[in-house]
Every structure is written in structure tokens, then in C-alpha cells.
Design an enzyme around this catalytic site. Structure first.
Site, short mmCIF file in Angstrom:
data_model
loop_
_atom_site.label_atom_id
_atom_site.label_comp_id
_atom_site.label_asym_id
_atom_site.label_seq_id
_atom_site.Cartn_x
_atom_site.Cartn_y
_atom_site.Cartn_z
NE ARG A 1 -1.09 5.49 0.49
CZ ARG A 1 -1.90 6.41 1.01
NH1 ARG A 1 -1.50 7.12 2.08
NH2 ARG A 1 -3.08 6.64 0.51
CB SER B 1 -5.55 -1.35 -3.48
OG SER B 1 -4.35 -0.81 -2.98
CE LYS C 1 -5.01 3.16 1.39
NZ LYS C 1 -4.77 3.86 0.11
#
Length: 214
Positions: free
Chosen positions: A39, A108, A137
Site C-alpha cells: 500500500r 474493503s 485508517k
């Protein structure tokens, strides 16, 4: 079903991380990580491709799957086994059109309706969370164990519980019905990543109650 999809179904431990040294990857993979997702949201295409090829080689050397976050267009260039997209990223249909049926598409999910929709969208797996609030997040509220229980009862594809999962709470996640977890800090912050990975994997498949991360 392809070999990639068979390996996905037998997976239990999923690492999500940014660029990491080869030594870290080797330790995590030796400890039982089945999938590694790269990521790098703010990196250039060139940076993602260079790091992605290194991650792909490391994963392949341990029989693990390499997933690229949110860049289906770079799957071929990096040699990734699949792509993971969020609710606000490229659509599942667009991602599938780019990567084809042989590679993996993950999504997700953060609510029961998204779990249900994902099962109809043609994804190969879903992430369910964040179970707990997590700095990876920011601004995303925790969904708690209720969504894990919902996914365990209703998801028609493999699901990975994700979000603040650690040695201290992984048993509760398993008891809620998860047999697969995705982690970030539980491994990136471990002093001994191989030991930490072994403990988390054993805990989620019910072999032992994991002790504190080393």
C-alpha cells in the site's frame, strides 16, 4: 479455480504494509504470512513498480500471494497476483476488466450492506472492518465484532477481519467467526516479526492463545 484462488481459500494471515526491507518481508513470510499487500498511496508509478517487483519476488519465494493496493493498472508490471480496492477506489468491475479472471480482486467492506453487495460483485475476497479504531485508517469508525459475526454468517467469499487486530484481541476476533485476519501494526511494529506472525497465525486458526508480540 486457479492456483491463486486455491491458495487464497487456504490463507489465514494477511499483511498490509508500505515499502519494507527484504529482511522484514522474509521474516513475515517465514512466520506464516499468506498474503502481502503493498500500500503506497502517494508514491509514483515508478516507485510502486520497483517496490512491487521486489515484494512479488519475496512472496513467490515463500509460496505466498502478492496483492497491490488500488492499482489494477500496475498488476502486470509488478507481477502481482491481484489487486485490492476500497469502496472509493476503482470499481470491482473496472478492476476485474483490467486484471482478468486469473488474478485476485479484493474489496474493503464496512457494513452489512457492503458485505452483501460484495458477494454479488464478483470479488474473490473481502476485508471486513475496521474491527477496532486504527491510525492506519484515520476518520474511519470502528465496526466492532458485530460485522465480523455478520460476515461469518453471510459472506459467500473468504473474508479477512482487519483493523487494530493484535495479540491482545485476536482470540475474540476468532470467536466472532473469523478464520482469517489482516494486520498492519501487529507485524510492522513487532520486534521479532517472524515470531509475531507465527503467534498470530496460530491464534486465528485456534492452535494456541497468542502471547504478547515480541
Amino acid at each position: 479455480m486457479t492456483d491463486r484462488h486455491e491458495r487464497l481459500r487456504s490463507a489465514h494471515l494477511y499483511l498490509v504494509c508500505d515499502d519494507r526491507p527484504d529482511e522484514f518481508l522474509a521474516g513475515a513470510l517465514a512466520g506464516g504470512v499468506d498474503l502481502v499487500q503493498l500500500r503506497m498511496k502517494d508514491a509514483s508509478d515508478e516507485e510502486i513498480m520497483a517496490v512491487g517487483r521486489r515484494f512479488a519476488a519475496a512472496a513467490a519465494g515463500h509460496g505466498a500471494l502478492f496483492i497491490l493496493n488500488d492499482r489494477p493498472d500496475l498488476i502486470a508490471a509488478t507481477g502481482a497476483d491481484g489487486v485490492h480496492v476500497g469502496q472509493d477506489d476503482a470499481s470491482v468491475a473496472d478492476a476485474r476488466a483490467i486484471v482478468g479472471p486469473e488474478r485476485i480482486v479484493g474489496l474493503s467492506t464496512h457494513s452489512p450492506s457492503q458485505v452483501d453487495a460484495a458477494s454479488r460483485a464478483g470479488v474473490d475476497y473481502i476485508g471486513v472492518g475496521p474491527v477496532h479504531e486504527t491510525p492506519t485508517k484515520p476518520g474511519r469508525p470502528a465496526v466492532g465484532l458485530e460485522l465480523v459475526r455478520y460476515a461469518a454468517a453471510h459472506a459467500t467469499v473468504p473474508f479477512f477481519a482487519i483493523g487494530g487486530i493484535s495479540p491482545a484481541n485476536v482470540r475474540a476476533v476468532r470467536e466472532a467467526g473469523a478464520t482469517r485476519i489482516a494486520v498492519v501494526r501487529a507485524l510492522t511494529g513487532a520486534r521479532d516479526v517472524e515470531h509475531a506472525a507465527r503467534g498470530l497465525r496460530a491464534a486465528i486458526i485456534g492452535e494456541v492463545q497468542v502471547a504478547a508480540a515480541q
